[in-house]
Design an enzyme around this catalytic site. Sequence first.
Site, PDB file in Angstrom:
ATOM      1  CG  HIS A 108      -2.035  -1.135   1.059  1.00 31.84           C
ATOM      2  ND1 HIS A 108      -3.043  -0.852   0.185  1.00 31.84           N
ATOM      3  CD2 HIS A 108      -2.430  -2.119   1.755  1.00 31.84           C
ATOM      4  CE1 HIS A 108      -3.922  -1.789   0.360  1.00 31.84           C
ATOM      5  NE2 HIS A 108      -3.580  -2.827   1.284  1.00 31.84           N
ATOM      6  CD  GLN A 158      -1.070  -8.642   5.841  1.00 30.91           C
ATOM      7  OE1 GLN A 158      -0.105  -8.613   5.301  1.00 30.91           O
ATOM      8  NE2 GLN A 158      -2.076  -7.701   5.884  1.00 30.91           N
ATOM      9  CD  GLU A 205      -4.701  -9.049   3.752  1.00 32.13           C
ATOM     10  OE1 GLU A 205      -4.842  -7.890   4.441  1.00 32.13           O
ATOM     11  OE2 GLU A 205      -3.836  -9.395   3.057  1.00 32.13           O
ATOM     12  CB  SER A 219      -7.983  -2.623   7.518  1.00 30.11           C
ATOM     13  OG  SER A 219      -7.457  -1.526   8.589  1.00 30.11           O
TER      14      SER A 219
END
Length: 256
Positions: free
Chosen positions: A50, A151, A153, A178
């Site tokens: 990001h 990760q 998510e 998030s």
Amino acid sequence: MNNDVFPNKFKAALAAKQVQIGCWSALSNPISTEVLGLAGFDWLVLDGEHAPNDISTFIPQLMALKGSASAPVVRVPTNEPVIIKRLLDIGFYNFLIPFVETKEEAEQAVASTRYPPEGIRGVSVSHRANMFGTVADYFAQSNKNITILVQIESQQGVDNVDAIAATEGVDGIFVGPSDLAAALGHLGNASHPDVQKAIQHIFNRASAHGKPSGILAPVEADARRYLEWGATFVAVGSDLGVFRSATQKLADTFKK
């Protein structure tokens, strides 16, 4: 052998379940990264997903961290072998792989960081990681000094957490709060009870497989709760967040 990275002290600390407090680096600047490296964090994430980073911005940041006690961890933009190979060659040893949903994707991440026969990493005899061919035992040591953090998510990742955590070569499980919140129908609200329940479940399942868990938690109360839940490696803020907050506070002090 380069004593700064061999043996990998961050990998060893995770294996020993030693709490590692970290910070996120998103400003993509060697000066701000150097300041972070002086702050005393155990690890720093240099974000390639990001943040506006690429090979040309990562190299000066790695140079800025030379001699720092903070272990650089790169979050790759995607779980892709060529991208990972290039980041290995410039000197990263600790990898955060985003959006891992299956055991097969976790296995691919591991294989991408290992030379054959353990993996599929392409071989260059002269690159920054082996000091341009001057490290005699680099190839003998490299495979066992790489850290892979995957990760989770998404709902599929949560459903497959046991298989992912059991994958050989995976050193830790990292929660992306998030994206996980968005996937569970609570976009922008990682504090929702459903999201918190999923986070604790991931931590518990990682622990059941003997793997440490981690998370980004820039709110102190959240970070302390996750540590109480058993998280081992927690990023407690970001350079961007600290900079924005501090500059806003400074302006408000004199403008309001």
